[in-house]
Design a protein around this motif. Structure first.
Motif, mmCIF file in Angstrom:
data_model
loop_
_atom_site.group_PDB
_atom_site.id
_atom_site.type_symbol
_atom_site.label_atom_id
_atom_site.label_comp_id
_atom_site.label_asym_id
_atom_site.label_seq_id
_atom_site.Cartn_x
_atom_site.Cartn_y
_atom_site.Cartn_z
ATOM 1 N N LYS A 5 -1.373 -11.941 -3.210
ATOM 2 C CA LYS A 5 -1.492 -10.834 -4.173
ATOM 3 C C LYS A 5 -2.581 -9.855 -3.744
ATOM 4 O O LYS A 5 -2.419 -8.641 -3.847
ATOM 5 N N THR A 6 -3.692 -10.389 -3.269
ATOM 6 C CA THR A 6 -4.792 -9.547 -2.792
ATOM 7 C C THR A 6 -4.359 -8.729 -1.583
ATOM 8 O O THR A 6 -4.647 -7.532 -1.494
ATOM 9 N N ILE A 9 -2.392 -3.629 0.967
ATOM 10 C CA ILE A 9 -1.323 -2.905 1.656
ATOM 11 C C ILE A 9 -0.941 -1.662 0.859
ATOM 12 O O ILE A 9 -0.794 -0.569 1.420
ATOM 13 N N ASP A 10 -0.790 -1.808 -0.449
ATOM 14 C CA ASP A 10 -0.476 -0.661 -1.314
ATOM 15 C C ASP A 10 -1.528 0.433 -1.167
ATOM 16 O O ASP A 10 -1.201 1.614 -1.075
ATOM 17 N N ALA A 11 -2.799 0.053 -1.136
ATOM 18 C CA ALA A 11 -3.889 1.021 -1.017
ATOM 19 C C ALA A 11 -3.846 1.730 0.338
ATOM 20 O O ALA A 11 -4.028 2.951 0.414
ATOM 21 N N ASP A 38 0.494 -9.053 7.710
ATOM 22 C CA ASP A 38 -0.020 -10.348 7.263
ATOM 23 C C ASP A 38 -1.423 -10.242 6.660
ATOM 24 O O ASP A 38 -2.038 -11.244 6.331
ATOM 25 N N GLY A 39 -1.919 -9.026 6.528
ATOM 26 C CA GLY A 39 -3.248 -8.837 5.964
ATOM 27 C C GLY A 39 -4.340 -8.777 7.013
ATOM 28 O O GLY A 39 -5.506 -8.526 6.689
ATOM 29 N N SER A 40 -3.996 -8.964 8.276
ATOM 30 C CA SER A 40 -5.003 -8.928 9.336
ATOM 31 C C SER A 40 -5.305 -7.492 9.743
ATOM 32 O O SER A 40 -4.546 -6.568 9.456
#
Length: 154
Positions: free
Chosen positions: A77-78, A83-85, A15-17
């Motif tokens: 998107k950010t 996550i890709d990085a 979730d980006g956390s």
């Protein structure tokens, strides 16, 4: 190298956390087998908050809802770029899947659609009262999944 049929198909919910980043890092350290694992990272955008502005007594301007929706899309998107990085830095080969809706329901649905063999998800360690009031994605996934779920505590 394992053939496609013998590969483990592992879904990691992010979730980006910092907690979900920790779950991915734990997976890489303890479970990841580059030649044997097909990794799918799922990020779910929940737009239910975008439509909850206003009330019957004070309707909201549709522009406000549209802007909130657009803001959430940009945030997603950010997060996906991040996550890709992280995956690239960790040497994890995999795909990021995007879904929309209730996160727990989408994780279960996508795991079934994609034939996943294991789900890894972070736990924020909410207390009993907060979890009861707000619900918990990891709790939902554990109780609704028909496959093994690993919950990584921070």
């Amino acid at each position: 190298m394992a053939n496609k049929e013998n590969k483990r198909k592992i879904m990691i919910a992010m979730d980006g956390s910092e907690y979900s980043e920790g779950a991915l890092k734990w997976f890489v350290q303890h479970l990841y087998k580059k030649d044997e694992d097909e990794v799918i990272v799922i990020h779910v955008t929940d737009h239910r908050q975008s439509g909850s502005y206003g009330s019957n007594w004070m309707p909201v301007d549709p522009t406000t809802v549209h802007l909130a929706y657009k803001e959430e899309e940009e945030k997603a998107k950010t997060i996906i770029k991040k996550i890709d990085a992280i995956m690239m830095d960790a040497g994890v080969q995999g795909n990021v899947v995007r879904a929309h809706g209730h996160p727990g329901e989408q994780i279960i649905q996508k795991s079934e659609e994609l034939g996943v063999t294991m789900i890894i998800i972070a736990c924020r360690g909410l207390g009993t009262i907060r979890r009861t009031i707000m619900g918990s994605v990891s709790d939902y996934v554990v109780h609704h999944s028909s496959i093994p779920v690993i919950v990584c505590r921070h």
